[in-house]
Scaffold this motif. Structure first.
Motif, PDB file in Angstrom:
ATOM      1  N   UNK A 182       0.814  -1.216   0.000  1.00 45.21           N
ATOM      2  CA  UNK A 182       0.000   0.000   0.000  1.00 45.21           C
ATOM      3  C   UNK A 182       0.847   1.265   0.000  1.00 45.21           C
ATOM      4  N   UNK A 183       2.076   1.190   0.535  1.00 43.06           N
ATOM      5  CA  UNK A 183       2.976   2.340   0.457  1.00 43.06           C
ATOM      6  C   UNK A 183       3.289   2.654  -1.008  1.00 43.06           C
ATOM      7  N   UNK A 184       3.597   1.594  -1.762  1.00 43.12           N
ATOM      8  CA  UNK A 184       3.868   1.776  -3.192  1.00 43.12           C
ATOM      9  C   UNK A 184       2.635   2.296  -3.911  1.00 43.12           C
ATOM     10  N   UNK A 185       1.466   1.794  -3.521  1.00 46.48           N
ATOM     11  CA  UNK A 185       0.208   2.212  -4.150  1.00 46.48           C
ATOM     12  C   UNK A 185      -0.050   3.694  -3.910  1.00 46.48           C
ATOM     13  N   UNK A 186       0.163   4.139  -2.662  1.00 52.12           N
ATOM     14  CA  UNK A 186      -0.067   5.552  -2.350  1.00 52.12           C
ATOM     15  C   UNK A 186       0.934   6.458  -3.066  1.00 52.12           C
TER      16      UNK A 186
END
Length: 205
Positions: free
Chosen positions: A45-49
Motif C-alpha cells: 500500500x505504500x507503493x500504491x499511495x
C-alpha cells in the motif's frame, strides 16, 4: 484456501475498493483478500499511495511558444514570478506532505507491528486452549479408567468378603465336628476303660 498475496493483487483490491467508494484500510484489505500479513499489505500500500500521489501531481506545463513570442518582457517577468511563487508553494506543500507521510508511516508501522503481535498472541492462546482441551480429555479418560478400576476392586472386595464369610462358616462347622469327634472319642475311651475294668475283675475271681 488462501492464495499467495502479490503487490499487484493488493493494488487491484485497493483500486476496487476505491471504485466502490470505500477507503482501502489495512484491515478491510486483509478481510477482502482473505487474510495475509499486515506487513506485506502495508508495504504494497505504500507503493500504491506513492503511485497515486505521483499521478495526482501533474507536471507544470511549459509556456506555449506562441505565448512566449507575443508577450513582452514585463509579462515574461510576471510569469516567472508567478511560477516561482507557485513552485515555492508547491514545494512547501510537498515538504509538509512528506513530513506528514513520515509521521503516518511511523504510526502505521507501530500499528502493524502491534497487529502482527496480536495475531501471534491469538495463535499462541489458541494453541494453549487446544493443549488444555487435550489435557482435559486425557484427564477425563484417566478418571473413567480409574472409576472402572475402582468398580472392579469393589467387586473383588465383595467377592473376597463372601469367600471369607464362607470360610468362617466352614471353619465353625469343622470345629463343631471336631468337638463332636473328640466327645465321641472320650466316650469310647471311657467305655473301653470300663470294659477293661470288668474283665480284670472277672479274671481275678
Amino acid at each position: 484456501m488462501q492464495h499467495t498475496l502479490t503487490t499487484e493483487s493488493i493494488h487491484a483490491m485497493a483500486d476496487k475498493l476505491i471504485a466502490e467508494g470505500k477507503r482501502p484500510t489495512l484491515a478491510l484489505l486483509r478481510q477482502e483478500l482473505g487474510g495475509g500479513s499486515y506487513t506485506t499489505i502495508s508495504e504494497a500500500m505504500k507503493l500504491w499511495r506513492e503511485e497515486k500521489a505521483r499521478n495526482a501531481i501533474a507536471p507544470i506545463a511549459p509556456m506555449p511558444e506562441d505565448v512566449i513570442t507575443t508577450i513582452n518582457d514585463a509579462a515574461q517577468q510576471i510569469w516567472q514570478t508567478a511560477m516561482t511563487v507557485a513552485e515555492n508553494k508547491l514545494q512547501s506543500e510537498r515538504d509538509a506532505l512528506k513530513e506528514a507521510r513520515l509521521e503516518m508511516d511511523i504510526a502505521q508501522n507501530e500499528a502493524i507491528e502491534m497487529a502482527d503481535q496480536l495475531d501471534r498472541e491469538v495463535s499462541q492462546l489458541k494453541q494453549k486452549l487446544d493443549d488444555a482441551t487435550n489435557s482435559q480429555s486425557i484427564v477425563n479418560n484417566e478418571n473413567i479408567s480409574l472409576k472402572s478400576e475402582l468398580s472392579d476392586l469393589k467387586k473383588d472386595l465383595a467377592t473376597a468378603h463372601k469367600a471369607m464369610t464362607k470360610l468362617e462358616k466352614e471353619s465353625k462347622e469343622a470345629n463343631s465336628k471336631m468337638i463332636e469327634s473328640l466327645q465321641e472319642s472320650a466316650n469310647l475311651k471311657g467305655q473301653v476303660e470300663a470294659l477293661e475294668k470288668v474283665l480284670n475283675q472277672s479274671k481275678s475271681k
